[in-house]
Design a protein around this motif. Structure first.
Motif, PDB file in Angstrom:
ATOM      1  N   ASP A 198      30.262  -8.894 -11.942  1.00  0.00           N
ATOM      2  CA  ASP A 198      29.654 -10.141 -11.471  1.00  0.00           C
ATOM      3  C   ASP A 198      28.494  -9.912 -10.507  1.00  0.00           C
ATOM      4  O   ASP A 198      27.696 -10.825 -10.278  1.00  0.00           O
ATOM      5  N   MET A 199      28.388  -8.727  -9.928  1.00  0.00           N
ATOM      6  CA  MET A 199      27.317  -8.476  -8.957  1.00  0.00           C
ATOM      7  C   MET A 199      25.928  -8.689  -9.538  1.00  0.00           C
ATOM      8  O   MET A 199      24.975  -8.936  -8.797  1.00  0.00           O
ATOM      9  N   PHE A 200      25.807  -8.597 -10.850  1.00  0.00           N
ATOM     10  CA  PHE A 200      24.485  -8.723 -11.474  1.00  0.00           C
ATOM     11  C   PHE A 200      24.108 -10.167 -11.779  1.00  0.00           C
ATOM     12  O   PHE A 200      23.014 -10.426 -12.291  1.00  0.00           O
ATOM     13  N   GLY A 201      24.975 -11.120 -11.465  1.00  0.00           N
ATOM     14  CA  GLY A 201      24.630 -12.530 -11.598  1.00  0.00           C
ATOM     15  C   GLY A 201      24.726 -13.050 -13.018  1.00  0.00           C
ATOM     16  O   GLY A 201      25.248 -12.399 -13.926  1.00  0.00           O
ATOM     17  N   GLN A 202      24.198 -14.242 -13.202  1.00  0.00           N
ATOM     18  CA  GLN A 202      24.243 -14.914 -14.500  1.00  0.00           C
ATOM     19  C   GLN A 202      23.279 -14.266 -15.494  1.00  0.00           C
ATOM     20  O   GLN A 202      22.124 -13.994 -15.153  1.00  0.00           O
ATOM     21  N   SER A 203      23.742 -14.069 -16.708  1.00  0.00           N
ATOM     22  CA  SER A 203      22.869 -13.488 -17.736  1.00  0.00           C
ATOM     23  C   SER A 203      21.705 -14.410 -18.077  1.00  0.00           C
ATOM     24  O   SER A 203      20.632 -13.944 -18.458  1.00  0.00           O
ATOM     25  N   GLY A 204      21.914 -15.725 -17.959  1.00  0.00           N
ATOM     26  CA  GLY A 204      20.869 -16.681 -18.324  1.00  0.00           C
ATOM     27  C   GLY A 204      20.001 -17.145 -17.170  1.00  0.00           C
ATOM     28  O   GLY A 204      19.252 -18.114 -17.318  1.00  0.00           O
ATOM     29  N   SER A 205      20.073 -16.487 -16.029  1.00  0.00           N
ATOM     30  CA  SER A 205      19.286 -16.893 -14.864  1.00  0.00           C
ATOM     31  C   SER A 205      17.785 -16.857 -15.154  1.00  0.00           C
ATOM     32  O   SER A 205      17.267 -15.870 -15.688  1.00  0.00           O
ATOM     33  N   ARG A 225      23.723  -4.895 -16.238  1.00  0.00           N
ATOM     34  CA  ARG A 225      25.189  -4.982 -16.328  1.00  0.00           C
ATOM     35  C   ARG A 225      25.710  -4.087 -17.462  1.00  0.00           C
ATOM     36  O   ARG A 225      26.725  -3.403 -17.302  1.00  0.00           O
ATOM     37  N   ALA A 226      25.034  -4.097 -18.603  1.00  0.00           N
ATOM     38  CA  ALA A 226      25.478  -3.289 -19.743  1.00  0.00           C
ATOM     39  C   ALA A 226      25.412  -1.797 -19.415  1.00  0.00           C
ATOM     40  O   ALA A 226      26.342  -1.039 -19.732  1.00  0.00           O
ATOM     41  N   GLU A 227      24.340  -1.351 -18.777  1.00  0.00           N
ATOM     42  CA  GLU A 227      24.208   0.058 -18.412  1.00  0.00           C
ATOM     43  C   GLU A 227      25.242   0.434 -17.350  1.00  0.00           C
ATOM     44  O   GLU A 227      25.840   1.520 -17.399  1.00  0.00           O
ATOM     45  N   PHE A 228      25.439  -0.449 -16.392  1.00  0.00           N
ATOM     46  CA  PHE A 228      26.416  -0.255 -15.332  1.00  0.00           C
ATOM     47  C   PHE A 228      27.826  -0.136 -15.913  1.00  0.00           C
ATOM     48  O   PHE A 228      28.582   0.770 -15.558  1.00  0.00           O
ATOM     49  N   MET A 229      28.178  -1.026 -16.821  1.00  0.00           N
ATOM     50  CA  MET A 229      29.514  -1.027 -17.403  1.00  0.00           C
ATOM     51  C   MET A 229      29.758   0.259 -18.188  1.00  0.00           C
ATOM     52  O   MET A 229      30.851   0.844 -18.107  1.00  0.00           O
ATOM     53  N   GLU A 230      28.776   0.709 -18.921  1.00  0.00           N
ATOM     54  CA  GLU A 230      28.932   1.967 -19.663  1.00  0.00           C
ATOM     55  C   GLU A 230      29.166   3.132 -18.701  1.00  0.00           C
ATOM     56  O   GLU A 230      30.035   3.991 -18.939  1.00  0.00           O
ATOM     57  N   GLU A 231      28.419   3.152 -17.609  1.00  0.00           N
ATOM     58  CA  GLU A 231      28.556   4.234 -16.638  1.00  0.00           C
ATOM     59  C   GLU A 231      29.935   4.236 -15.972  1.00  0.00           C
ATOM     60  O   GLU A 231      30.611   5.272 -15.908  1.00  0.00           O
ATOM     61  N   VAL A 232      30.375   3.073 -15.487  1.00  0.00           N
ATOM     62  CA  VAL A 232      31.673   3.041 -14.794  1.00  0.00           C
ATOM     63  C   VAL A 232      32.822   3.280 -15.769  1.00  0.00           C
ATOM     64  O   VAL A 232      33.816   3.926 -15.408  1.00  0.00           O
ATOM     65  N   ASN A 233      32.684   2.809 -16.997  1.00  0.00           N
ATOM     66  CA  ASN A 233      33.739   3.054 -17.987  1.00  0.00           C
ATOM     67  C   ASN A 233      33.909   4.549 -18.256  1.00  0.00           C
ATOM     68  O   ASN A 233      35.031   5.056 -18.370  1.00  0.00           O
ATOM     69  N   ASN A 234      32.789   5.258 -18.356  1.00  0.00           N
ATOM     70  CA  ASN A 234      32.860   6.702 -18.591  1.00  0.00           C
ATOM     71  C   ASN A 234      33.563   7.415 -17.431  1.00  0.00           C
ATOM     72  O   ASN A 234      34.322   8.370 -17.640  1.00  0.00           O
ATOM     73  N   LEU A 235      33.319   6.962 -16.220  1.00  0.00           N
ATOM     74  CA  LEU A 235      33.963   7.572 -15.054  1.00  0.00           C
ATOM     75  C   LEU A 235      35.451   7.241 -15.000  1.00  0.00           C
ATOM     76  O   LEU A 235      36.272   8.088 -14.618  1.00  0.00           O
ATOM     77  N   LEU A 236      35.812   6.018 -15.379  1.00  0.00           N
ATOM     78  CA  LEU A 236      37.231   5.663 -15.424  1.00  0.00           C
ATOM     79  C   LEU A 236      37.962   6.490 -16.475  1.00  0.00           C
ATOM     80  O   LEU A 236      39.119   6.892 -16.270  1.00  0.00           O
ATOM     81  N   VAL A 237      37.312   6.766 -17.589  1.00  0.00           N
ATOM     82  CA  VAL A 237      37.911   7.616 -18.622  1.00  0.00           C
ATOM     83  C   VAL A 237      38.196   9.008 -18.055  1.00  0.00           C
ATOM     84  O   VAL A 237      39.245   9.612 -18.313  1.00  0.00           O
TER      85      VAL A 237
END
Length: 253
Positions: A198-205, A225-237
């Motif tokens: 959510d830190m990246f705000g509304q997609s339609g802003s 948000r998409a790049e961030f999610m990919e990065e954190v997901n890889n670290l959680l793995v």
């Protein structure tokens, strides 16, 4: 003195724009700049102005001397960052005073930081919030406002270091007690993962495209948000922690 202020349409047609200081800024541009810097300052000035919450409480929860020392260095960096935003805003005619600091915190993950129950939650805060800070720092490298561009590379690199510290906290928790450490991370992720996205705000802003148009940002909210999610997901793995549902518990989409 700054360059002659262009109109919004002129600025959009003659990229890249560049301003070397606060004088002569187009009103639309200045409004966006002040808003952006005010968000950063409202968040990070707490490190300078509220040490009881941002320094003493985390130090009390940090389990080892190594964690305490690393957190103190992290806190010192954030105090210096606060001084950057204060100076930039002061030059734009905005004072970071009691009235400024009485405004609500604009990103709710920072309220969650102050409600953290254990050291793992502080790790998740840095893992998410400081990583987002690094993403924003990258946006400002080479941006159209020269005083901000001058400090952006240092901010970006230091926030990367803070995010790495957050990951180390999580990794150490798993190494010390694999079963319980992972269990606590999984439980806490139910609220921290959606808050991080959510830190990246509304997609339609609409405002996000104004930032890009004026050279104050490079990417849209959803791109980041998409790049961030990919990065954190890889670290959680890497931590062998299940990746949460990215739609659960979200306030913004």
């Amino acid at each position: 003195m700054g360059r002659q202020a262009p109109s919004m349409s002129e600025a959009a047609q003659s990229q890249p724009v560049c301003f070397n200081g606060p004088d002569g800024l187009p009103p639309d541009y200045k409004d966006l700049l002040v808003r952006m810097l005010s968000i950063q300052s409202r968040i990070e000035s707490e490190y300078m102005l509220a040490a009881d919450r941002t320094l003493m409480k985390p130090l009390a929860l940090a389990p080892t001397p190594e964690d305490k020392a690393e957190y103190a260095a992290f806190w010192s960096d954030e105090v210096r960052h606060a001084s950057y935003w204060m100076k930039l805003l002061d030059n734009l005619g905005v004072k970071v005073d009691d009235a400024f600091m009485s405004r609500p915190i604009p990103i709710y993950i920072f309220e969650m930081r102050d409600q953290a129950e254990d050291w793992i939650e502080y790790g998740l805060f840095s893992f998410f919030a400081d990583r987002q800070g690094a993403y924003m720092g990258y946006e400002w490298v080479g941006c159209s406002y020269e005083p901000l561009a001058k400090i952006a590379d240092r901010v970006h690199k230091e926030e990367l270091g803070h995010a790495a510290f957050g990951y180390r906290i999580l990794r150490r928790a798993v190494q010390r007690d694999p079963e319980h450490g992972r269990e606590r991370i999984v439980q806490h992720l139910k609220k921290w993962y959606p808050a991080g996205l959510d830190m990246f705000g509304q997609s339609g802003s609409k405002r996000q495209y104004d930032y890009v148009k004026w050279g104050l940002r490079k990417r849209s909210n959803e791109q980041m948000r998409a790049e961030f999610m990919e990065e954190v997901n890889n670290l959680l793995v890497k931590l062998e922690v299940p990746i949460p549902d990215p739609t659960a518990g979200r306030r913004y989409s």
